[in-house]
Design an enzyme around this catalytic site. Structure first.
Site, PDB file in Angstrom:
ATOM      1  N   GLU A   1      26.062  90.553  29.127  1.00 24.57           N
ATOM      2  CA  GLU A   1      24.654  90.785  29.451  1.00 24.57           C
ATOM      3  C   GLU A   1      23.850  90.636  28.166  1.00 24.57           C
ATOM      4  O   GLU A   1      24.337  91.003  27.092  1.00 24.57           O
ATOM      5  CB  GLU A   1      24.406  92.208  29.986  1.00 24.57           C
ATOM      6  CG  GLU A   1      24.835  92.424  31.409  1.00 24.57           C
ATOM      7  CD  GLU A   1      26.228  93.018  31.505  1.00 24.57           C
ATOM      8  OE1 GLU A   1      26.750  93.427  30.448  1.00 24.57           O
ATOM      9  OE2 GLU A   1      26.796  93.061  32.597  1.00 24.57           O
TER      10      GLU A   1
ATOM     11  N   TYR B   1      24.570  81.909  22.913  1.00 25.40           N
ATOM     12  CA  TYR B   1      25.494  81.820  24.046  1.00 25.40           C
ATOM     13  C   TYR B   1      25.374  80.459  24.747  1.00 25.40           C
ATOM     14  O   TYR B   1      26.380  79.892  25.167  1.00 25.40           O
ATOM     15  CB  TYR B   1      25.235  82.969  25.032  1.00 25.40           C
ATOM     16  CG  TYR B   1      25.367  84.343  24.400  1.00 25.40           C
ATOM     17  CD1 TYR B   1      26.426  84.627  23.541  1.00 25.40           C
ATOM     18  CD2 TYR B   1      24.443  85.353  24.638  1.00 25.40           C
ATOM     19  CE1 TYR B   1      26.553  85.871  22.944  1.00 25.40           C
ATOM     20  CE2 TYR B   1      24.563  86.601  24.052  1.00 25.40           C
ATOM     21  CZ  TYR B   1      25.614  86.848  23.203  1.00 25.40           C
ATOM     22  OH  TYR B   1      25.745  88.083  22.610  1.00 25.40           O
TER      23      TYR B   1
ATOM     24  N   ALA C   1      27.105  91.616  16.781  1.00 20.22           N
ATOM     25  CA  ALA C   1      26.035  92.008  15.853  1.00 20.22           C
ATOM     26  C   ALA C   1      26.352  91.480  14.458  1.00 20.22           C
ATOM     27  O   ALA C   1      27.500  91.544  14.008  1.00 20.22           O
ATOM     28  CB  ALA C   1      25.914  93.528  15.815  1.00 20.22           C
TER      29      ALA C   1
HETATM   30  C1  LIG Z   1      22.280  87.031  17.841  1.00 16.28           C
HETATM   31  C2  LIG Z   1      23.059  87.165  16.518  1.00 16.28           C
HETATM   32  C3  LIG Z   1      24.381  87.860  16.815  1.00 16.28           C
HETATM   33  C4  LIG Z   1      23.312  85.758  15.950  1.00 16.28           C
HETATM   34  O1  LIG Z   1      24.149  85.878  14.811  1.00 16.28           O
HETATM   35  P1  LIG Z   1      24.212  84.743  13.666  1.00 16.28           P
HETATM   36  O2  LIG Z   1      25.424  84.990  12.845  1.00 16.28           O
HETATM   37  O3  LIG Z   1      22.921  84.685  12.968  1.00 16.28           O
HETATM   38  O4  LIG Z   1      24.412  83.414  14.552  1.00 16.28           O
HETATM   39  P2  LIG Z   1      24.897  81.979  14.027  1.00 16.28           P
HETATM   40  O5  LIG Z   1      24.472  81.773  12.623  1.00 16.28           O
HETATM   41  O6  LIG Z   1      26.342  81.811  14.349  1.00 16.28           O
HETATM   42  O7  LIG Z   1      24.001  81.027  14.952  1.00 16.28           O
HETATM   43  C5  LIG Z   1      24.556  80.327  16.058  1.00 16.28           C
HETATM   44  C6  LIG Z   1      23.425  79.891  16.982  1.00 16.28           C
HETATM   45  O8  LIG Z   1      22.705  81.026  17.483  1.00 16.28           O
HETATM   46  C7  LIG Z   1      21.332  80.671  17.702  1.00 16.28           C
HETATM   47  N1  LIG Z   1      20.487  81.457  16.802  1.00 16.28           N
HETATM   48  C8  LIG Z   1      20.917  82.346  15.876  1.00 16.28           C
HETATM   49  N2  LIG Z   1      19.841  82.872  15.232  1.00 16.28           N
HETATM   50  C9  LIG Z   1      18.743  82.301  15.779  1.00 16.28           C
HETATM   51  C10 LIG Z   1      17.342  82.446  15.524  1.00 16.28           C
HETATM   52  N3  LIG Z   1      16.876  83.283  14.582  1.00 16.28           N
HETATM   53  N4  LIG Z   1      16.495  81.707  16.276  1.00 16.28           N
HETATM   54  C11 LIG Z   1      16.938  80.886  17.219  1.00 16.28           C
HETATM   55  N5  LIG Z   1      18.264  80.700  17.523  1.00 16.28           N
HETATM   56  C12 LIG Z   1      19.142  81.407  16.790  1.00 16.28           C
HETATM   57  C13 LIG Z   1      21.235  79.197  17.376  1.00 16.28           C
HETATM   58  O9  LIG Z   1      21.534  78.456  18.551  1.00 16.28           O
HETATM   59  C14 LIG Z   1      22.372  79.038  16.356  1.00 16.28           C
HETATM   60  O10 LIG Z   1      22.811  77.720  16.251  1.00 16.28           O
HETATM   61  P3  LIG Z   1      22.175  76.741  15.112  1.00 16.28           P
HETATM   62  O11 LIG Z   1      22.423  77.432  13.802  1.00 16.28           O
HETATM   63  O12 LIG Z   1      22.921  75.482  15.303  1.00 16.28           O
HETATM   64  O13 LIG Z   1      20.715  76.672  15.432  1.00 16.28           O
HETATM   65  C15 LIG Z   1      22.248  87.965  15.458  1.00 16.28           C
HETATM   66  O14 LIG Z   1      20.925  87.444  15.401  1.00 16.28           O
HETATM   67  C16 LIG Z   1      22.161  89.458  15.714  1.00 16.28           C
HETATM   68  O15 LIG Z   1      23.036  90.222  15.285  1.00 16.28           O
HETATM   69  N6  LIG Z   1      21.106  89.906  16.422  1.00 16.28           N
HETATM   70  C17 LIG Z   1      20.927  91.350  16.696  1.00 16.28           C
HETATM   71  C18 LIG Z   1      21.989  91.879  17.657  1.00 16.28           C
HETATM   72  C19 LIG Z   1      21.996  91.118  18.953  1.00 16.28           C
HETATM   73  O16 LIG Z   1      20.954  90.790  19.518  1.00 16.28           O
HETATM   74  N7  LIG Z   1      23.205  90.862  19.477  1.00 16.28           N
HETATM   75  C20 LIG Z   1      23.401  90.200  20.749  1.00 16.28           C
HETATM   76  C21 LIG Z   1      23.401  91.192  21.839  1.00 16.28           C
HETATM   77  S1  LIG Z   1      23.660  90.441  23.444  1.00 16.28           S
END
Ligand SMILES: CC(C)(COP(=O)(O)OP(=O)(O)OC[C@H]1O[C@@H](n2cnc3c(N)ncnc32)[C@H](O)[C@@H]1OP(=O)(O)O)[C@@H](O)C(=O)NCCC(=O)NCCS
Length: 145
Positions: free
Chosen positions: A104, A116, A71
């Site tokens: 998951e 992922y 998260a």
């Molecule tokens: C999913 C989550 C953990 C990503 O965190 P983040 O720090 O923003 O991710 P990163 O900046 O490292 O991004 C890495 C990759 O994730 C994907 N990604 C992240 N945000 C995205 C978005 N808004 N739309 C599409 N792809 C996305 C992309 O592939 C990205 O690579 P890129 O920057 O080269 O496009 C974050 O959005 C989050 O906390 N979401 C809510 C909680 C959640 O869903 N957790 C996962 C539970 S299984």
């Protein structure tokens, strides 16, 4: 500078807030406390100047690791924080003779699925109705280390 480090007891109030913001069924402080006493659990966070921006956890089960949560607070997203957390966990796996990682994810959570996929996780099945609030299927993903 953002530091990726192990979670400490003093971080747990911030982690609990992050959970509330990021998930409909957030982990509680009590559940994190138990994790800090679990020898098979690994918890890492991203911190800058005392602010926790995100966290990630996994459990070691024999030679596999099961990711429990990832998260990142909305205002720090798309900055590579989750990428740094996963890289750290992969490093830990490589040092611990872990052969595979699994997780998951909600099938509608395209942000997380993209994340992922970027690391080479591959969908390997579904768990129907695995998630609540709202009910949704989980996609099971695996990555070989
Ligand atoms: C999913 C989550 C953990 C990503 O965190 P983040 O720090 O923003 O991710 P990163 O900046 O490292 O991004 C890495 C990759 O994730 C994907 N990604 C992240 N945000 C995205 C978005 N808004 N739309 C599409 N792809 C996305 C992309 O592939 C990205 O690579 P890129 O920057 O080269 O496009 C974050 O959005 C989050 O906390 N979401 C809510 C909680 C959640 O869903 N957790 C996962 C539970 S299984």
């Amino acid at each position: 500078m953002v530091v990726i480090r192990s979670v400490r007891y003093s971080d747990l109030d911030q982690l609990t807030e992050i959970e509330k913001i990021c998930f409909s069924l957030p982990w509680t402080k009590n559940s994190f406390e138990k994790e800090l006493n679990n020898d098979l659990a690994y918890y890492q966070c991203a911190e800058e100047d005392g602010i926790i921006m995100g966290h990630m956890g996994m459990w070691r089960i024999l030679d596999e690791c099961h990711i429990t949560n990832v998260a990142v607070l909305p205002k720090y997203r798309k900055m590579g924080i989750a990428t740094s957390l996963i890289n750290k966990m992969i490093e830990i796996c490589k040092c611990s003779e872990i052969r595979a990682m699994t997780l998951e994810v909600r099938e509608s959570n395209f942000q997380a699925i993209n994340l992922y996929n970027k690391f080479g996780f591959v969908a390997a099945g579904k768990r129907p109705g695995y998630y609540l609030e709202p009910v949704e299927d989980a996609i099971i993903m695996w990555k070989k280390i």
